[in-house]
Design a protein around this motif. Structure first.
Motif, PDB file in Angstrom:
ATOM      1  N   GLU A  76       0.821  -1.223   0.000  1.00 16.98           N
ATOM      2  CA  GLU A  76       0.000   0.000   0.000  1.00 16.98           C
ATOM      3  C   GLU A  76       0.857   1.277   0.000  1.00 16.98           C
ATOM      4  O   GLU A  76       0.334   2.378  -0.061  1.00 16.98           O
ATOM      5  N   GLU A  77       2.164   1.079   0.101  1.00 17.84           N
ATOM      6  CA  GLU A  77       3.052   2.225   0.289  1.00 17.84           C
ATOM      7  C   GLU A  77       2.911   3.292  -0.802  1.00 17.84           C
ATOM      8  O   GLU A  77       2.755   4.479  -0.506  1.00 17.84           O
ATOM      9  N   SER A  78       2.941   2.851  -2.068  1.00 22.55           N
ATOM     10  CA  SER A  78       2.994   3.864  -3.132  1.00 22.55           C
ATOM     11  C   SER A  78       1.695   4.664  -3.177  1.00 22.55           C
ATOM     12  O   SER A  78       1.711   5.875  -3.389  1.00 22.55           O
ATOM     13  N   LYS A  79       0.576   3.987  -2.948  1.00 21.45           N
ATOM     14  CA  LYS A  79      -0.714   4.688  -2.950  1.00 21.45           C
ATOM     15  C   LYS A  79      -0.757   5.734  -1.818  1.00 21.45           C
ATOM     16  O   LYS A  79      -1.156   6.876  -2.022  1.00 21.45           O
ATOM     17  N   ILE A  80      -0.298   5.306  -0.646  1.00 24.52           N
ATOM     18  CA  ILE A  80      -0.344   6.215   0.504  1.00 24.52           C
ATOM     19  C   ILE A  80       0.633   7.385   0.318  1.00 24.52           C
ATOM     20  O   ILE A  80       0.292   8.547   0.562  1.00 24.52           O
ATOM     21  N   MET A  81       1.823   7.085  -0.171  1.00 26.68           N
ATOM     22  CA  MET A  81       2.810   8.166  -0.352  1.00 26.68           C
ATOM     23  C   MET A  81       2.348   9.171  -1.403  1.00 26.68           C
ATOM     24  O   MET A  81       2.616  10.367  -1.285  1.00 26.68           O
ATOM     25  N   LYS A  82       1.632   8.661  -2.400  1.00 23.86           N
ATOM     26  CA  LYS A  82       1.129   9.576  -3.427  1.00 23.86           C
ATOM     27  C   LYS A  82       0.139  10.562  -2.790  1.00 23.86           C
ATOM     28  O   LYS A  82       0.222  11.776  -2.988  1.00 23.86           O
ATOM     29  N   LYS A  83      -0.761  10.021  -1.988  1.00 29.05           N
ATOM     30  CA  LYS A  83      -1.772  10.864  -1.334  1.00 29.05           C
ATOM     31  C   LYS A  83      -1.111  11.845  -0.361  1.00 29.05           C
ATOM     32  O   LYS A  83      -1.477  13.024  -0.281  1.00 29.05           O
ATOM     33  N   VAL A  84      -0.148  11.342   0.388  1.00 25.27           N
ATOM     34  CA  VAL A  84       0.569  12.174   1.365  1.00 25.27           C
ATOM     35  C   VAL A  84       1.233  13.373   0.672  1.00 25.27           C
ATOM     36  O   VAL A  84       1.185  14.509   1.160  1.00 25.27           O
ATOM     37  N   ASN A  85       1.821  13.103  -0.486  1.00 29.30           N
ATOM     38  CA  ASN A  85       2.464  14.190  -1.226  1.00 29.30           C
ATOM     39  C   ASN A  85       1.454  15.188  -1.793  1.00 29.30           C
ATOM     40  O   ASN A  85       1.712  16.394  -1.813  1.00 29.30           O
ATOM     41  N   GLU A  86       0.321  14.661  -2.216  1.00 32.01           N
ATOM     42  CA  GLU A  86      -0.754  15.548  -2.679  1.00 32.01           C
ATOM     43  C   GLU A  86      -1.191  16.498  -1.564  1.00 32.01           C
ATOM     44  O   GLU A  86      -1.395  17.692  -1.772  1.00 32.01           O
ATOM     45  N   ILE A  87      -1.327  15.916  -0.371  1.00 38.53           N
ATOM     46  CA  ILE A  87      -1.774  16.726   0.778  1.00 38.53           C
ATOM     47  C   ILE A  87      -0.738  17.792   1.121  1.00 38.53           C
ATOM     48  O   ILE A  87      -1.077  18.945   1.385  1.00 38.53           O
ATOM     49  N   LYS A  88       0.514  17.400   1.075  1.00 34.85           N
ATOM     50  CA  LYS A  88       1.584  18.367   1.333  1.00 34.85           C
ATOM     51  C   LYS A  88       1.494  19.538   0.340  1.00 34.85           C
ATOM     52  O   LYS A  88       1.521  20.711   0.732  1.00 34.85           O
ATOM     53  N   ASP A  89       1.367  19.209  -0.940  1.00 33.29           N
ATOM     54  CA  ASP A  89       1.273  20.264  -1.959  1.00 33.29           C
ATOM     55  C   ASP A  89       0.085  21.183  -1.693  1.00 33.29           C
ATOM     56  O   ASP A  89       0.186  22.403  -1.782  1.00 33.29           O
ATOM     57  N   LYS A  90      -1.025  20.555  -1.360  1.00 34.61           N
ATOM     58  CA  LYS A  90      -2.244  21.319  -1.110  1.00 34.61           C
ATOM     59  C   LYS A  90      -2.045  22.294   0.051  1.00 34.61           C
ATOM     60  O   LYS A  90      -2.443  23.460  -0.022  1.00 34.61           O
ATOM     61  N   LEU A  91      -1.427  21.828   1.108  1.00 34.84           N
ATOM     62  CA  LEU A  91      -1.226  22.691   2.282  1.00 34.84           C
ATOM     63  C   LEU A  91      -0.175  23.763   1.989  1.00 34.84           C
ATOM     64  O   LEU A  91      -0.293  24.900   2.455  1.00 34.84           O
ATOM     65  N   GLU A  92       0.837  23.420   1.232  1.00 34.93           N
ATOM     66  CA  GLU A  92       1.870  24.413   0.896  1.00 34.93           C
ATOM     67  C   GLU A  92       1.292  25.538   0.048  1.00 34.93           C
ATOM     68  O   GLU A  92       1.764  26.669   0.112  1.00 34.93           O
ATOM     69  N   LYS A  93       0.270  25.220  -0.726  1.00 35.19           N
ATOM     70  CA  LYS A  93      -0.399  26.280  -1.490  1.00 35.19           C
ATOM     71  C   LYS A  93      -1.048  27.306  -0.566  1.00 35.19           C
ATOM     72  O   LYS A  93      -1.292  28.446  -0.959  1.00 35.19           O
ATOM     73  N   GLU A  94      -1.369  26.894   0.642  1.00 35.85           N
ATOM     74  CA  GLU A  94      -1.929  27.825   1.643  1.00 35.85           C
ATOM     75  C   GLU A  94      -0.814  28.513   2.423  1.00 35.85           C
ATOM     76  O   GLU A  94      -1.058  29.065   3.505  1.00 35.85           O
ATOM     77  N   ASN A  95       0.412  28.430   1.921  1.00 37.71           N
ATOM     78  CA  ASN A  95       1.573  29.012   2.605  1.00 37.71           C
ATOM     79  C   ASN A  95       1.838  28.392   3.970  1.00 37.71           C
ATOM     80  O   ASN A  95       2.334  29.058   4.875  1.00 37.71           O
ATOM     81  N   LEU A  96       1.482  27.129   4.111  1.00 38.99           N
ATOM     82  CA  LEU A  96       1.788  26.441   5.363  1.00 38.99           C
ATOM     83  C   LEU A  96       3.129  25.723   5.222  1.00 38.99           C
ATOM     84  O   LEU A  96       3.566  25.403   4.122  1.00 38.99           O
ATOM     85  N   ARG A  97       3.786  25.526   6.372  1.00 40.76           N
ATOM     86  CA  ARG A  97       5.106  24.901   6.376  1.00 40.76           C
ATOM     87  C   ARG A  97       4.956  23.431   6.794  1.00 40.76           C
ATOM     88  O   ARG A  97       4.656  23.143   7.961  1.00 40.76           O
ATOM     89  N   VAL A  98       5.144  22.554   5.822  1.00 39.04           N
ATOM     90  CA  VAL A  98       4.766  21.156   5.984  1.00 39.04           C
ATOM     91  C   VAL A  98       5.951  20.244   5.709  1.00 39.04           C
ATOM     92  O   VAL A  98       6.742  20.508   4.816  1.00 39.04           O
ATOM     93  N   ASP A  99       6.061  19.185   6.496  1.00 36.38           N
ATOM     94  CA  ASP A  99       7.087  18.189   6.212  1.00 36.38           C
ATOM     95  C   ASP A  99       6.451  16.797   6.293  1.00 36.38           C
ATOM     96  O   ASP A  99       5.414  16.610   6.932  1.00 36.38           O
ATOM     97  N   ILE A 100       7.077  15.839   5.601  1.00 38.37           N
ATOM     98  CA  ILE A 100       6.614  14.451   5.655  1.00 38.37           C
ATOM     99  C   ILE A 100       7.698  13.638   6.343  1.00 38.37           C
ATOM    100  O   ILE A 100       8.876  13.802   6.031  1.00 38.37           O
ATOM    101  N   ASP A 101       7.330  12.782   7.283  1.00 35.36           N
ATOM    102  CA  ASP A 101       8.318  11.868   7.857  1.00 35.36           C
ATOM    103  C   ASP A 101       8.168  10.511   7.177  1.00 35.36           C
ATOM    104  O   ASP A 101       7.317   9.706   7.545  1.00 35.36           O
TER     105      ASP A 101
END
Lengths: 480, 480
Positions: free
Chosen positions: A305-330
């Motif tokens: 399930e890793e690739s599906k989850i990582m894809k979504k996680v990256n989408e969420i990061k991009d979405k939040l960064e568009k709001e000028n939020l400071r986001v990191d993924i572990d």
């Protein structure tokens, strides 16, 4: 993006204050020690805080008409010696440059402990007429005060970063207005950036800035039961104008002495914020000043399930960064539990977890650092809801600190109550005669609690110590 | 808003370089001298330039993944002594702190001339594994280099402001890529902020940073006929890793030495920009870095028209400020002609004049500082046209400087041509053997012109001095 490193959490709890504080500074990667006692490295996570505070305050003073400049680091000894009270206050702490290469300097140079004595000779040249006033300059720089007290990172360090504003006005009224305005700005920094309420007041004669007529202050009271001076704004009167020969021709071509102010806020504030909000799990910070506001932790039960989850996680990061939020993924190989602890220790205000079930439900799970509240948020609402949660975190940190201050402020009428309150680590509101012997006696009899500031000059009643007529309402506590 | 002050314009013309430069610095209110030779005050108009450059470069490196931090000002002598070449390069210029208050320090402390030796002991603690790499930190700070050469404000001062970036990588390739990337960023700073074209190249062994494998540089060539080093980016190789015991475990758990870089750009750039674009009337600056981009001068022939004109002038200011432009009004009692001269001297890129006839015609008259072009602009078009004019000013400053560089670059094949070109204040492109004796000889025989940088390692032909096989194409000129 995140490696597996120092795996241990805090071992000290909050009431063992100094160990707890030291552990947070190191484990949250805020401070590194050097070979020089009292000189610290501000690592990226703490320097970032200072950058945010700087941005906020710089914008405020620029809008108010202050301009930035840069004055030299080194001050000739003869300059430093010009204002008598100022010398007495600062020379014991001055670091002296006496050599360059192998050559002895003809005159020792002081590393600035504050810049009055390097700025005001220039002011004396620049100011000729009322048209040159007001002159309001500020600089962001480092200063060195070689104190011999035990150093504490941020709170008492031998070098620190600050801004120092230095203004000159035609009238006393304008100068008095400025010291108040700046005191309000400092209150705003604490409230809006650090989520900390302060007590505003005036320093006693004994505690005022060396060379000032009076000093306004903002004071914070910490969970350790100690207060700390937060930032100060000095009415210099005409003392430095006399010492540095600053004068102007007024509209009637008459020579006048101007009125001056100086004011500063320092990297000490970072330490105040850490001590105020952090807990046994580590650092707690307002999202306004956190380098990483949101840490996203993928929950991956099966490799498939890793690739599906990582894809979504990256989408969420991009979405939040568009709001000028400071986001990191572990996305390290550590377990989710390990990651939760690590990011709690580092003070990231909001955690987002995302696993296979969340994807099915089109949501994420959020967990607040400050109060552990968990909340599921629909992915489509993230751009709206996450900024709201961050704002709430700031507000509730402030509210909690305000309640703490209120709950721990005690009004007392006599020394017995005062001593007991101080022993119980409270901050005390009471009345004082204005007499410096009484001030000293209060300090002696309470084992070191001092008058933090004066908040009122027309109290009813008697001095808590001497029973003489009270002149001032004051706050008293032990302090850093 | 503007007082009547120093009323004299420049008395020196541009070819009397040092007087001309000094007059601009003082009359345009960029620099104030202090009692310490080589230590200058950056007044608001020059510090503003630095703030803009800082903003631009800081954003660039942060987007590239660099983080800011803050390291101590003072370096224990024993640290400074760890890298052999580094010591030799810097110790003659070090300012030493030997006393605090009245107490002699047990070990002298150097004021940082650069921060490798205070940063890398910390790097040695922080870097354990390949997961800790790359480590890319930067700091904005002051440094002191107590040079004994004749100081020149901005260009050669004993204290200056800069950024210093210090990165650590797993591989040589990554480090080499970074020094190039940063060199490109420096080129961008000169082009986009200062409107200055640079020559990119590599320093010779003799001129490289003390302790580096090689140094990349951007060089500017000034109308005075002298070149100046603009900013440098150093490949440190593994030299400091060895000296400061920095190592990491690679993916195979094998201990490796990492590869390091350091790079800096300083307030010297401000002096370069002043010298490049200014003229006999005073300062010329790109609008990108000018604190005041537009000065509005009301033309008031009759007192009765004053209020109508001032109302319109204020409307225009508001309108332009809505476009984020930096605008001031000169409403002093000085004559329009006096005001024109004053603001030309101070380098405000665009002047707007507004008189009774302009109001009738619904327009203003604009005058460019750089080329004196005048243009009427309809008031309704101001918000669109003024930003376009400012952009054009920047572009034409750049184009003019680029043409100047091209027109003054001469390719030569022998020493006779070289000497003549240098005498004619040109910058020379030629071939060199790579031999250090030849490098010295070129300097001696040209009366001090030196190899600024190497731009190619595969030239055809012979060394301009020795007639040996050429190894490098180089640029040669006199320099600051």
């Amino acid at each position: 993006m995140v490696g597996k490193k120092d795996t241990k959490g805090l071992t000290a709890e909050k009431d063992e204050l100094s160990q707890w504080y030291t552990q947070i500074l190191q484990k949250a990667e805020l401070i590194e020690y050097t070979d020089i006692s009292g000189a610290y490295i501000l690592r990226p996570r703490s320097y970032f805080i200072w950058e945010k505070v700087k941005e906020y305050f710089d914008d405020k003073i620029k809008k108010d008409g202050v301009r930035n400049a840069s004055f030299p680091l080194l001050i000739p000894k003869s300059n430093l010696m010009k204002e008598k009270q100022h010398i007495e206050g600062f020379t014991p702490e001055v670091a002296w440059v006496t050599k360059s290469g192998n050559t002895k300097l003809t005159e020792p140079l002081a590393i600035r402990p504050t810049s009055e004595t390097i700025m005001y000779p220039a002011y004396s040249k620049w100011i000729r007429s009322y048209r040159d006033l007001p002159l309001r300059l500020n600089q962001w720089c480092n200063v060195v005060r070689w104190e011999f007290k035990n150093p504490i990172p941020f709170l008492r360090s031998r070098e620190f970063l600050w801004q120092e504003g230095h203004s000159v006005f035609e009238t006393k009224q304008e100068a008095e207005k400025e010291v108040k305005t700046i005191q309000d700005f400092y209150e705003d920094v604490y409230k809006e950036m650090y989520a900390i309420p302060v007590i505003k007041g005036r320093k006693t004669e004994k505690e005022k800035f060396a060379g000032a007529d009076f000093t306004l202050t903002v004071e914070a009271f910490l969970p350790s039961g100690k207060a700390i001076q937060g930032a100060t704004s000095h009415m210099l009167g005409q003392n430095f104008a006399k010492a540095f020969d600053i004068s102007f021709l007024d509209k009637n071509e008459k020579k006048q002495l101007p009125w001056q102010t100086s004011w500063g806020i320092t990297t000490r504030t970072i330490g105040v914020a850490i001590m105020m909000h952090s807990d046994d799990k580590g650092l707690v910070l307002s999202p306004k000043i956190a380098e990483t506001q949101i840490i996203i932790i993928p929950i991956i039960p099966k490799k498939s399930e890793e690739s599906k989850i990582m894809k979504k996680v990256n989408e969420i990061k991009d979405k939040l960064e568009k709001e000028n939020l400071r986001v990191d993924i572990d996305d390290s190989n550590n377990s989710p539990g390990f990651k939760f602890n690590e990011w709690e220790m580092k003070g990231v205000p909001l955690r987002i977890e995302l696993g296979p079930r969340d994807i099915k439900d089109n949501q994420v799970m959020t967990a607040r650092r400050d109060n552990k509240d968990k909340q599921a948020v629909k992915i489509k609402d993230l751009n709206k809801t996450i900024p709201e949660i961050l704002e709430k975190i700031h507000q509730s940190l402030y509210t909690k600190a305000k309640k703490f201050l209120k709950d721990n402020t005690i009004e007392v009428k006599n020394m017995k109550e005062l001593k007991q309150a101080i022993q119980e680590k409270k901050i005390v509101k009471t009345s004082w005669s204005g007499n410096q012997d009484d001030e000293e006696a209060i300090k002696d009899e309470t084992g070191g609690a001092k008058i933090l500031c004066i908040t009122d000059d027309n109290p009813k009643g008697k001095c808590v110590y001497s029973n003489k007529k009270a002149q001032h309402t004051v706050f008293i506590a032990k302090s850093y």
